[in-house]
Design an enzyme around this catalytic site. Structure first.
Site, short mmCIF file in Angstrom:
data_model
loop_
_atom_site.label_atom_id
_atom_site.label_comp_id
_atom_site.label_asym_id
_atom_site.label_seq_id
_atom_site.Cartn_x
_atom_site.Cartn_y
_atom_site.Cartn_z
CB CYS A 121 -80.67 81.52 -14.84
SG CYS A 121 -81.23 80.19 -15.94
CB THR A 386 -72.05 73.35 -41.25
OG1 THR A 386 -72.88 73.87 -42.30
CG2 THR A 386 -71.01 72.41 -41.86
CE1 TYR A 387 -76.77 68.65 -38.45
CE2 TYR A 387 -77.00 70.96 -37.87
CZ TYR A 387 -76.87 69.64 -37.49
OH TYR A 387 -76.82 69.31 -36.15
CB THR A 389 -79.45 73.40 -44.73
OG1 THR A 389 -79.38 73.35 -43.31
CG2 THR A 389 -79.28 72.00 -45.29
CB THR A 398 -73.41 78.19 -42.92
OG1 THR A 398 -72.91 77.01 -42.26
CG2 THR A 398 -74.65 77.83 -43.72
CD GLU A 463 -81.67 76.54 -40.82
OE1 GLU A 463 -80.94 76.32 -41.81
OE2 GLU A 463 -82.79 77.10 -40.91
#
Length: 492
Positions: A121, A386-387, A389, A398, A463
Site C-alpha cells: 500500500c 445506521t441511517y 436506509t 439493517t 453505503e
C-alpha cells in the site's frame, strides 16, 4: 516474481494484460491525464465526497484536532461520509501515533510502514515515510529492513502472520519477542506494536476497497501526473478502470437487474426475520451451518484467482517495486483459506472462549492504557452505525445485514460465534459481494473498480463506504483477537 524500480509512490501487486506488459517493459510509470485521478477516490465521483465535506464543518474541526498530517487527506475525505465514525477513527489513530505510549514516535511510523508494505500500500507507506522523518526518524532506516535495529526486524514474523494468517500466532511467537536480551520487547511495547500493525493492515483494506487516490502534488500544474501503476492494469487507468474482459464478467458477476436485486435482498431480510421469530435453530445446527459457510468460502473467488481463468488476457505476473520490497521479508507469504480443501486444519476460534469485550479489551487497557477504550468505541460505532436506509428505502432495520458482513469476515479468519446462524450469510450476501469482501479483506491490493461496482448497484456510495468500514474493523478485531489470545496464553 519480477522486481523492478519504481517511483516513490509506487504500489505493488497488480494484474497485467498482455498489451500492457510491453509498455511496462519500457517504463514503469505511465503518463495519464490528471482528471482520471481527480478527487479522493477512483471509485466514487468527486462531487459526492466534496458535497459531504462542504456541508459538514465537523470534519474540518476533527482534522484540526486529530489529524497527524494537519490536512484533509483523501482517506479522511472519504470517511467523512460517516462523520460519527470518523471522529472515533481519528481519535484512536491520533492516540496510537502521537499520545503518550510505550513506543518512541519514529518507531510507530516505521511499524506503520512495515504493516502497509505487507499489502504493497504505497499510499500509506508514503504518508508514514513523511511522518517518520518529521518525528526525528533516522533517514537510513528508509533504505530497508537491513538498516533498522534488530528489535524492529524481529517484528517481521508477527507482522507477516497478522497480515495474512493470524490464526498461526502462538504464545511461542510472543515469548520469542519478549525473552530477556538487548533486543527484547516489553509487553506494553509489544501490545502497542500489535495494535499499530493490525490498524494499518486493516486500513490498507480500506484504502484499496475505497479506491483511495494518491494525494495531489501541489507542484504539478500541467494537468498531467506521472503515476505508478497501482492495483489496476494500465488499461484500467486509461479507461477509468472499466475492464472489457469476459473472464471478469461471467458467472461471478452475473448481470441482474439492480432494482429487482435490491427488492430481493429486502424480501430475504424480511423472511429471515420471520423465520427467526418462528423457530430457533439448535446449537448443533448452528455449528453445522458455520462449518458449511467456512468451507463454501473456499470456493469464493478473490482478486488473485482471476489469473486462473482459462485463456484470460491477464497473466500471473506480480511486480513488487523496490520501494515496497525493501520493507518486506518473505514477500511470497500470503493469505490461505482457514479451511483448506481436503485437509484437517486448525481448530475453530470460538469467540465465546476469548472475546474482545471480556478478554482483549482488558488486556490491551492494562498494558497500553486507554487505547482499549478508544478501540472499543470505534468497534461499537461501526457495528451500530445506521441511517435506517437501504438505497432508496427508508425506515429499514439493517442490523441483520451489518452483522452478516462483520461475521463473514471473521468466518474467513476461522472465528465462530455460537449464537449466530451462519445460514443468514448465504441468504444476505450475494456472490459478487462475497468476492468483494474476500478480496478487500484478504488480498486488498487486488481490488478493482469493477469489483466495487459489481455489487449492490442501487446502493449509494456512502453505503458502500460503510461496508468498507465494517470490513476494516472486522479485520482489525480478528487480528487483535488472535494476537491478544497468544499474549494471554504467554502470561498464564
Amino acid at each position: 516474481m519480477n522486481r523492478g524500480g519504481g517511483s516513490p509512490s509506487a504500489a505493488a501487486n497488480y494484474l497485467l494484460c498482455t498489451n500492457c506488459r510491453k509498455v511496462l517493459r519500457k517504463d514503469k510509470r505511465i503518463r495519464v491525464s490528471q482528471p482520471l485521478t481527480r478527487g479522493p477516490s477512483a471509485f466514487i465521483p468527486e462531487k459526492e465526497v466534496v458535497q459531504a465535506n462542504t456541508v459538514d464543518e465537523r470534519t474540518n474541526f476533527l482534522v484540526e484536532e486529530y489529524s497527524t498530517s494537519g490536512r484533509l487527506d483523501n482517506i479522511t475525505q472519504v470517511m467523512s461520509l460517516h462523520t460519527q465514525y470518523l471522529e472515533s477513527f481519528l481519535r484512536s489513530q491520533f492516540y496510537m501515533l502521537r499520545m503518550d505510549g510505550p513506543l518512541p514516535l519514529p518507531y510507530r511510523h516505521y511499524i506503520a510502514i512495515m504493516a502497509a508494505a505487507r499489502h504493497q500500500c504505497s499510499y500509506l507507506i508514503n504518508m508514514h515515510v513523511d511522518e517518520f522523518l518529521k518525528t526525528g526518524g533516522i533517514a537510513e532506516w528508509l533504505n530497508g529492513l537491513e538498516y533498522v535495529p534488530q528489535r524492529l526486524k524481529n517484528l517481521n514474523e508477527i507482522n507477516k502472520l497478522l497480515a495474512h494468517r493470524p490464526w498461526l500466532i502462538t504464545k511461542e511467537h510472543i515469548q520469542k519477542l519478549v525473552k530477556t536480551g538487548e533486543n527484547n520487547w516489553s509487553l506494553p511495547e509489544l501490545v502497542h506494536a500489535v495494535v499499530l500493525l493490525a490498524h494499518y493492515h486493516a486500513l490498507a483494506s480500506f484504502v484499496f476497497g475505497s479506491g483511495i487516490n494518491p494525494e495531489r502534488d501541489p507542484e504539478i500544474s500541467n494537468g498531467f501526473r506521472l503515476i505508478s501503476v497501482n492495483n489496476f492494469c494500465v488499461c484500467d487507468l486509461a479507461n477509468d478502470n472499466n475492464i472489457e474482459n469476459a473472464s471478469l464478467s461471467g458467472s461471478n458477476f452475473g448481470i441482474v437487474d439492480s432494482l429487482s436485486e435490491l427488492e430481493a435482498l429486502m424480501e430475504r431480510m424480511k423472511r429471515l426475520q420471520e423465520e427467526r421469530e418462528d423457530e430457533e435453530a439448535s446449537q448443533e445446527e448452528m455449528s453445522t451451518r458455520f462449518e458449511k459457510e467456512k468451507k463454501e468460502s473456499l470456493f469464493v473467488v478473490s482478486g488473485d484467482t482471476f489469473h486462473s481463468f482459462p485463456h484470460s488476457d491477464f497473466e500471473d505476473d506480480m511486480i513488487i517495486t523496490s520501494d515496497v520490497s525493501r520493507y518486506i521479508e518473505d514477500p511470497g507469504f500470503g493469505y490461505e483459506d482457514f479451511a483448506r480443501r481436503g485437509e484437517e486444519h486448525l481448530p475453530t476460534f470460538r469467540a465465546q472462549d476469548y472475546t474482545w469485550e471480556n478478554h482483549g479489551f482488558s488486556l490491551v487497557n492494562r498494558l497500553y492504557s486507554d487505547i482499549g477504550h478508544l478501540l472499543d468505541e470505534k468497534f461499537r460505532m461501526v457495528y451500530n452505525l445506521t441511517y435506517n436506509t437501504m438505497a432508496t428505502h427508508e425506515d429499514v432495520d439493517t442490523t441483520m445485514l451489518r452483522r452478516a458482513l462483520f461475521n463473514y469476515v471473521h468466518c474467513m479468519f476461522g472465528i465462530r460465534y455460537d449464537d449466530y446462524d451462519y445460514g443468514e450469510v448465504n441468504q444476505l450476501l450475494e456472490r459478487s459481494l462475497k468476492v468483494y469482501i474476500k478480496t478487500v479483506t484478504c488480498y486488498p491490493e487486488r481490488t478493482t473498480k469493477r469489483m466495487y461496482d459489481s455489487y449492490w448497484r442501487q446502493f449509494k456510495h456512502s453505503e458502500k463506504v460503510h461496508v468498507n468500514l465494517l470490513l476494516m474493523e472486522a479485520r482489525m478485531q480478528a487480528e487483535l483477537l488472535y494476537a491478544l489470545r497468544a499474549i494471554t496464553r504467554h502470561l498464564t
